[in-house]
Design an enzyme around this catalytic site. Structure first.
Site, PDB file in Angstrom:
ATOM      1  N   GLU A 147       0.834  -1.178   0.052  1.00 27.36           N
ATOM      2  CA  GLU A 147      -0.070   0.063  -0.143  1.00 27.36           C
ATOM      3  C   GLU A 147       0.732   1.164   0.096  1.00 27.36           C
ATOM      4  OE1 GLU A 147      -3.934   1.974   2.489  1.00 27.36           O
ATOM      5  OE2 GLU A 147      -2.437   0.370   3.438  1.00 27.36           O
ATOM      6  N   ASP A 180      -5.475   2.596  -2.430  1.00 23.90           N
ATOM      7  CA  ASP A 180      -6.406   3.132  -1.351  1.00 23.90           C
ATOM      8  C   ASP A 180      -6.991   4.552  -1.612  1.00 23.90           C
ATOM      9  OD1 ASP A 180      -6.846   4.870   1.187  1.00 23.90           O
ATOM     10  OD2 ASP A 180      -6.728   3.160   2.182  1.00 23.90           O
ATOM     11  N   GLU A 241     -12.746   0.578   4.046  1.00 22.50           N
ATOM     12  CA  GLU A 241     -11.919   0.972   5.169  1.00 22.50           C
ATOM     13  C   GLU A 241     -12.338   2.251   5.866  1.00 22.50           C
ATOM     14  OE1 GLU A 241      -7.158   0.879   6.204  1.00 22.50           O
ATOM     15  OE2 GLU A 241      -7.683   2.407   4.794  1.00 22.50           O
TER      16      GLU A 241
END
Length: 288
Positions: A147, A180, A241
């Site tokens: 990530e 993300d 998330e």
């Protein structure tokens, strides 16, 4: 297309007391959960894997590099050795859990900066560690999904362009990227272009609103992100998330000082509905 949720909205270490809430996640209709691996041992995660099997939930994990004293990119051989041992431990736990992907920023310590961007030698040391990790993960039918974070959390990997170059440097088919939307909202001028840059290198798509609350309530252009991901041929985990202020350690780490969702059930239901409907609408628009 599997839909999941990161359990950091609930806890940073799953225990028996959390299983009732996790069973609600299953009843609402999620395909799986993303388990944060920060502590514990493989035996604990083997137990949790059995419980998730009982509930019918698939799983992925996220892990970090916890300290500059265990940095796999360090120039110090002893520090680098500890960092590689930490990556081995995270993978041991994920294997015991029965995870499909190991994600998160397991590249360099969060919040530790050198005063400059990543050097070629830092990347080379990281790539060596991640290539070996990917080789071992592949033997267990798993992928890695590293990530990138925003520039305020790390200097090592921030943008899709960097991530694409790093994937090429690692050069292993089991090594991919966790994209993300929260971090990309800070770093990318155009998230659709960023996803096109990554192409088939995305292993997990993290759906995270600009305030890290319930997706769809903020300003991130998720319809464009869903269309871009589908145009790139993405078919991996779409994972919600979100963070709350109820867990002091997580609140401190994520700088979340206020409630970002009214309760877990609202987050679970609204988040899954938003992802499923958004993905389906984007598919219809893409094929029209």
């Amino acid at each position: 297309m599997p839909f999941g949720i990161n359990l950091l909205c609930l806890t940073d270490f799953v225990e028996e007391k959390h299983l009732d809430t996790i069973s609600l996640i299953k009843r609402i209709g999620y395909d799986g959960v993303e388990v944060c691996v920060l502590r514990g041992d493989p035996d604990h995660y083997a137990w949790l894997g059995g419980e998730l099997d009982r509930l019918g939930l698939r799983r992925t994990t996220t892990s970090i590099v916890p300290s500059p004293d265990a940095d796999p990119t360090s120039a110090d051989p002893d520090v680098r050795r500890r960092g590689i041992a930490h990556l081995d431990w995270a993978l041991d736990c994920a294997i015991a859990l029965g995870a499909e992907s190991v994600g998160g920023p397991f590249h360099a310590p969060i919040g530790h900066f050198t005063g400059a961007g990543p050097t070629a030698t830092e990347w080379a040391r990281g790539a060596d560690a991640h290539r070996a990790m990917a080789e071992r993960a592949a033997r267990h039918g798993m992928i890695l999904s590293l990530e990138p974070l925003n520039r305020f959390e790390t200097h090592f990997l921030n943008t899709a362009e960097q991530a694409r170059a790093y994937v090429n440097l690692v050069g292993h088919p089991a090594f991919k990227i966790m994209y993300d939307t929260f971090h990309a909202n800070i770093e990318e001028q155009d998230q659709s272009r960023a996803l096109a840059t990554l192409g088939n290198s995305v292993g997990v798509l993290h759906i995270s609103e600009n305030d890290r609350g319930i997706p769809g309530r903020g300003h991130i252009d998720f319809p464009a992100i869903f269309r871009a991901a589908q145009a790139a041929g993405f078919d991996g985990w779409v994972t919600l998330e979100a963070f709350g202020a109820g867990l002091p350690a997580i609140a401190a780490a994520t700088r979340v000082w206020r409630p970002l969702f009214p309760d877990h059930e609202t987050l679970f239901r609204e988040g899954l509905r938003f992802m499923r409907e958004g993905w389906s609408k984007a598919a219809a628009e893409t094929t029209a």
